[in-house]
Enzyme design. Structure first.
Site, PDB file in Angstrom:
ATOM      1  CB  THR A  91      -0.908   0.016   1.246  1.00  0.00           C
ATOM      2  OG1 THR A  91      -1.599  -1.229   1.314  1.00  0.00           O
ATOM      3  CG2 THR A  91      -1.907   1.152   1.166  1.00  0.00           C
ATOM      4  CE  LYS A 167      -4.875  -1.699   1.136  1.00  0.00           C
ATOM      5  NZ  LYS A 167      -5.709  -2.590   1.934  1.00  0.00           N
ATOM      6  CE  LYS A 236       1.683   2.138   4.824  1.00  0.00           C
ATOM      7  NZ  LYS A 236       1.164   1.201   3.824  1.00  0.00           N
TER       8      LYS A 236
HETATM    9  P1  NAP Z   1       5.206  -5.767   8.025  1.00  0.00           P
HETATM   10  O1  NAP Z   1       4.858  -7.062   8.654  1.00  0.00           O
HETATM   11  O2  NAP Z   1       5.587  -4.618   8.895  1.00  0.00           O
HETATM   12  O3  NAP Z   1       6.367  -6.053   6.941  1.00  0.00           O
HETATM   13  C1  NAP Z   1       7.003  -4.972   6.306  1.00  0.00           C
HETATM   14  C2  NAP Z   1       8.060  -5.499   5.357  1.00  0.00           C
HETATM   15  O4  NAP Z   1       8.740  -4.368   4.777  1.00  0.00           O
HETATM   16  C3  NAP Z   1       9.134  -6.351   6.037  1.00  0.00           C
HETATM   17  O5  NAP Z   1       9.563  -7.330   5.130  1.00  0.00           O
HETATM   18  C4  NAP Z   1      10.232  -5.330   6.292  1.00  0.00           C
HETATM   19  O6  NAP Z   1      11.521  -5.902   6.415  1.00  0.00           O
HETATM   20  C5  NAP Z   1      10.149  -4.520   5.027  1.00  0.00           C
HETATM   21  N1  NAP Z   1      10.761  -3.190   5.140  1.00  0.00           N
HETATM   22  C6  NAP Z   1      10.330  -2.137   5.866  1.00  0.00           C
HETATM   23  N2  NAP Z   1      11.136  -1.085   5.683  1.00  0.00           N
HETATM   24  C7  NAP Z   1      12.123  -1.488   4.833  1.00  0.00           C
HETATM   25  C8  NAP Z   1      13.241  -0.845   4.246  1.00  0.00           C
HETATM   26  N3  NAP Z   1      13.522   0.442   4.497  1.00  0.00           N
HETATM   27  N4  NAP Z   1      14.017  -1.570   3.414  1.00  0.00           N
HETATM   28  C9  NAP Z   1      13.738  -2.865   3.150  1.00  0.00           C
HETATM   29  N5  NAP Z   1      12.674  -3.536   3.659  1.00  0.00           N
HETATM   30  C10 NAP Z   1      11.875  -2.840   4.484  1.00  0.00           C
HETATM   31  O7  NAP Z   1       4.006  -5.218   7.121  1.00  0.00           O
HETATM   32  P2  NAP Z   1       2.810  -6.055   6.438  1.00  0.00           P
HETATM   33  O8  NAP Z   1       1.649  -6.076   7.398  1.00  0.00           O
HETATM   34  O9  NAP Z   1       3.318  -7.289   5.849  1.00  0.00           O
HETATM   35  O10 NAP Z   1       2.400  -4.996   5.284  1.00  0.00           O
HETATM   36  C11 NAP Z   1       3.103  -4.926   4.061  1.00  0.00           C
HETATM   37  C12 NAP Z   1       2.328  -3.987   3.130  1.00  0.00           C
HETATM   38  O11 NAP Z   1       1.009  -4.527   2.927  1.00  0.00           O
HETATM   39  C13 NAP Z   1       2.127  -2.569   3.677  1.00  0.00           C
HETATM   40  O12 NAP Z   1       2.191  -1.651   2.643  1.00  0.00           O
HETATM   41  C14 NAP Z   1       0.720  -2.635   4.293  1.00  0.00           C
HETATM   42  O13 NAP Z   1       0.129  -1.348   4.351  1.00  0.00           O
HETATM   43  C15 NAP Z   1       0.041  -3.558   3.308  1.00  0.00           C
HETATM   44  N6  NAP Z   1      -1.124  -4.308   3.807  1.00  0.00           N
HETATM   45  C16 NAP Z   1      -1.094  -4.884   5.053  1.00  0.00           C
HETATM   46  C17 NAP Z   1      -2.202  -5.613   5.503  1.00  0.00           C
HETATM   47  C18 NAP Z   1      -2.247  -6.249   6.871  1.00  0.00           C
HETATM   48  O14 NAP Z   1      -3.351  -6.604   7.350  1.00  0.00           O
HETATM   49  N7  NAP Z   1      -1.120  -6.457   7.526  1.00  0.00           N
HETATM   50  C19 NAP Z   1      -3.321  -5.752   4.664  1.00  0.00           C
HETATM   51  C20 NAP Z   1      -3.301  -5.196   3.392  1.00  0.00           C
HETATM   52  C21 NAP Z   1      -2.189  -4.476   2.969  1.00  0.00           C
HETATM   53  P3  NAP Z   1      12.104  -6.310   7.869  1.00  0.00           P
HETATM   54  O15 NAP Z   1      11.511  -7.652   8.169  1.00  0.00           O
HETATM   55  O16 NAP Z   1      13.558  -6.331   7.659  1.00  0.00           O
HETATM   56  O17 NAP Z   1      11.660  -5.232   8.829  1.00  0.00           O
END
Ligand code: NAP
Length: 289
Positions: A91, A167, A236
């Site tokens: 997102t 989204k 965010k």
């Molecule tokens: P998350 O668990 O916090 O995972 C974030 C990922 O991004 C991790 O792999 C993290 O790596 C990586 N990352 C963050 N900053 C970085 C950087 N500067 N350089 C390289 N890698 C970086 O988040 P998530 O829940 O999976 O969400 C991922 C995306 O999907 C987001 O955009 C979120 O808004 C969207 N989304 C989430 C959900 C939900 O329910 N969770 C639903 C729909 C959409 P590390 O492991 O090294 O920190």
């Protein structure tokens, strides 16, 4: 297909597992090596560049800054091996989606925006709802991957950033629902009724839909850890919705209110709790009157 997945957070891990289940060859890269631990059937690679190759590469990174760091500053499009297409599923802002589409066009790599609806448990089941926009031929080539990760792909034309606008609009509605449930729960609690009883009634009758039911259950139980969707990521998204609204000259006064409430929640220390913890802001404010 031969696919690389970059970003094995809560969502990316389930998506990679769904791809493996569907028989795709999956290379994975995550900034912290721990992110790929315990994932079966994948091939961990040492660099993002090794994952950004093959028939397709998927990014499921946290936010704009992460995509800029890995893809743009990381020079993944500056020559070398590039994937047959890039499915950008995080997102992110409408503005970054426009920038990325232009950068990919210059590099000759088809760019498809494909943000998703559904929490990590839905990602793990391969039942996401995926909003896709980009060159129709590239979307068609990506379809086996989208089918592995999603229950349905919703097509929004050939301009990638439109999928991101959809989204963000969806997350604005989702966060509005959580705020509404939090205020409603605080209202009845002020009159001796538990929020759980109110939400049990309403999420089984007038509001019997996934967002109300799933987040309503978390709010009823005050169950905010471990997070499925971190509150800071919701903050965010409201910021990005406001930016997108500003760019289009659209007024979103309620998004401003949500933004303030999310900041209050983060100031309270809830940034890494589940987004449902937003409901506690109304409860806390009520106690101070
Ligand atoms: P998350 O668990 O916090 O995972 C974030 C990922 O991004 C991790 O792999 C993290 O790596 C990586 N990352 C963050 N900053 C970085 C950087 N500067 N350089 C390289 N890698 C970086 O988040 P998530 O829940 O999976 O969400 C991922 C995306 O999907 C987001 O955009 C979120 O808004 C969207 N989304 C989430 C959900 C939900 O329910 N969770 C639903 C729909 C959409 P590390 O492991 O090294 O920190």
């Amino acid at each position: 297909m031969d696919v690389g997945v970059i970003g094995l957070g809560r969502m990316g891990r389930g998506m990679a597992a769904s791809l493996v289940r569907a028989g795709h060859r999956v290379r994975v890269w995550n900034r912290s090596p721990a992110g790929v631990e315990g994932l079966e059937g994948v091939v961990p690679v040492a660099t993002a560049a090794e994952a950004f190759a093959g028939d397709a590469a998927i990014t499921m990174l946290a936010d704009d800054a992460a995509l800029r760091a890995v893809i743009v500053a990381g020079g993944l499009l500056d020559g070398g091996t590039c994937p047959g297409l890039h499915l950008s599923m995080s997102t992110i802002s409408v503005a970054l989606a426009q920038d990325l589409a232009a950068i990919h066009a210059r590099a000759g790599v088809p760019y498809v925006a494909a943000p998703v609806f559904g929490r990590p448990d839905v990602a793990a089941m391969g039942k996401l709802n995926i909003v896709a926009a980009g060159d129709p031929a590239a979307v068609a080539r990506a379809q086996p991957l989208l089918d592995a990760m999603g229950a349905r792909t919703w097509a929004f034309g050939s301009e990638p950033h439109r999928a991101n606008a959809v989204k963000l609009a969806g997350n604005f509605m989702l966060i509005s629902a959580i705020e509404a449930m939090g205020e409603a729960a605080a209202l009845v609690e002020g009159h001796g009724v538990t929020g759980g009883d109110l939400l049990d009634l309403l999420t089984n009758t007038l509001f019997a839909s996934p967002v109300y039911k799933n987040y309503g259950a978390l709010i009823a139980d005050h169950r905010y850890e471990p997070p499925g969707f971190a509150l800071k990521l919701g903050a965010k998204d409201i910021g990005l919705a406001l930016d997108a609204a500003g760019a289009a000259g659209v007024s979103m006064p309620f998004a401003d209110v949500l933004h303030d409430t999310l900041i209050a929640a983060m100031d309270h220390g809830d940034a890494d709790k589940d987004l449902a913890a937003l409901a506690e802001v109304a409860r806390r404010r009520s106690r101070t009157v």
